[in-house]
Design a protein around this motif. Structure first.
Motif, PDB file in Angstrom:
ATOM      1  N   VAL A  46       0.884  -1.158   0.000  1.00 51.18           N
ATOM      2  CA  VAL A  46       0.000   0.000   0.000  1.00 51.18           C
ATOM      3  C   VAL A  46       0.926   1.213   0.000  1.00 51.18           C
ATOM      4  N   ILE A  47       0.818   2.038  -1.034  1.00 53.35           N
ATOM      5  CA  ILE A  47       1.725   3.171  -1.237  1.00 53.35           C
ATOM      6  C   ILE A  47       0.981   4.469  -0.934  1.00 53.35           C
ATOM      7  N   SER A  48       1.609   5.334  -0.152  1.00 49.66           N
ATOM      8  CA  SER A  48       1.004   6.620   0.193  1.00 49.66           C
ATOM      9  C   SER A  48       0.937   7.532  -1.026  1.00 49.66           C
ATOM     10  N   SER A  49      -0.236   8.139  -1.208  1.00 55.88           N
ATOM     11  CA  SER A  49      -0.430   9.089  -2.307  1.00 55.88           C
ATOM     12  C   SER A  49      -0.302  10.535  -1.832  1.00 55.88           C
ATOM     13  N   CYS A  50      -0.054  10.722  -0.533  1.00 60.86           N
ATOM     14  CA  CYS A  50       0.113  12.077   0.005  1.00 60.86           C
ATOM     15  C   CYS A  50       1.112  12.035   1.154  1.00 60.86           C
ATOM     16  N   GLU A  51       1.511  13.219   1.593  1.00 59.73           N
ATOM     17  CA  GLU A  51       2.429  13.298   2.730  1.00 59.73           C
ATOM     18  C   GLU A  51       1.753  14.053   3.850  1.00 59.73           C
ATOM     19  N   GLY A  52       2.171  13.766   5.068  1.00 62.33           N
ATOM     20  CA  GLY A  52       1.624  14.447   6.228  1.00 62.33           C
ATOM     21  C   GLY A  52       1.630  13.538   7.444  1.00 62.33           C
ATOM     22  N   GLU A  53       0.851  13.938   8.448  1.00 65.37           N
ATOM     23  CA  GLU A  53       0.800  13.212   9.714  1.00 65.37           C
ATOM     24  C   GLU A  53      -0.386  12.253   9.741  1.00 65.37           C
ATOM     25  N   VAL A  54      -0.129  11.023  10.179  1.00 66.45           N
ATOM     26  CA  VAL A  54      -1.194  10.027  10.320  1.00 66.45           C
ATOM     27  C   VAL A  54      -2.082  10.438  11.493  1.00 66.45           C
ATOM     28  N   LYS A  55      -3.339  10.728  11.197  1.00 70.35           N
ATOM     29  CA  LYS A  55      -4.296  11.157  12.228  1.00 70.35           C
ATOM     30  C   LYS A  55      -5.182  10.024  12.697  1.00 70.35           C
ATOM     31  N   GLU A  56      -5.478   9.067  11.800  1.00 70.30           N
ATOM     32  CA  GLU A  56      -6.367   7.968  12.163  1.00 70.30           C
ATOM     33  C   GLU A  56      -6.028   6.753  11.318  1.00 70.30           C
TER      34      GLU A  56
END
Length: 79
Positions: A46-56
């Motif tokens: 599963v590849i991330s399509s965005c960057e940032g902080e995992v909230k949930e």
């Protein structure tokens, strides 16, 4: 907010042992492997399509998931 969704049906795994488990509060990058979906004995990243902080995290280890089920919710300025 941005979501990372399942690209296929199968069983979700946070790691295959080759990457650290992604946790709430972690910062992830675009194209980062954030988990795996197992189907027919094969593991697909599963590849991330965005960057940032995992909230949930909306799924659990060894949970059956379907295409387009949300797995992670990411706080990102780019989404």
């Amino acid at each position: 907010m941005c979501t990372i969704q399942a690209h296929m049906s199968g069983v979700f795994h946070f790691t295959d042992g080759s990457i650290p488990k992604v946790k709430i509060g972690d910062n992830i990058e675009i194209d980062q492997t954030v988990g795996f979906i197992e189907a027919e004995g094969e593991y697909s990243p599963v590849i991330s399509s965005c960057e940032g902080e995992v909230k949930e995290i909306t799924t659990n280890e060894n949970e059956d998931i379907e295409v387009k089920n949300e797995i992670f919710i990411i706080q990102s300025e780019g989404c």
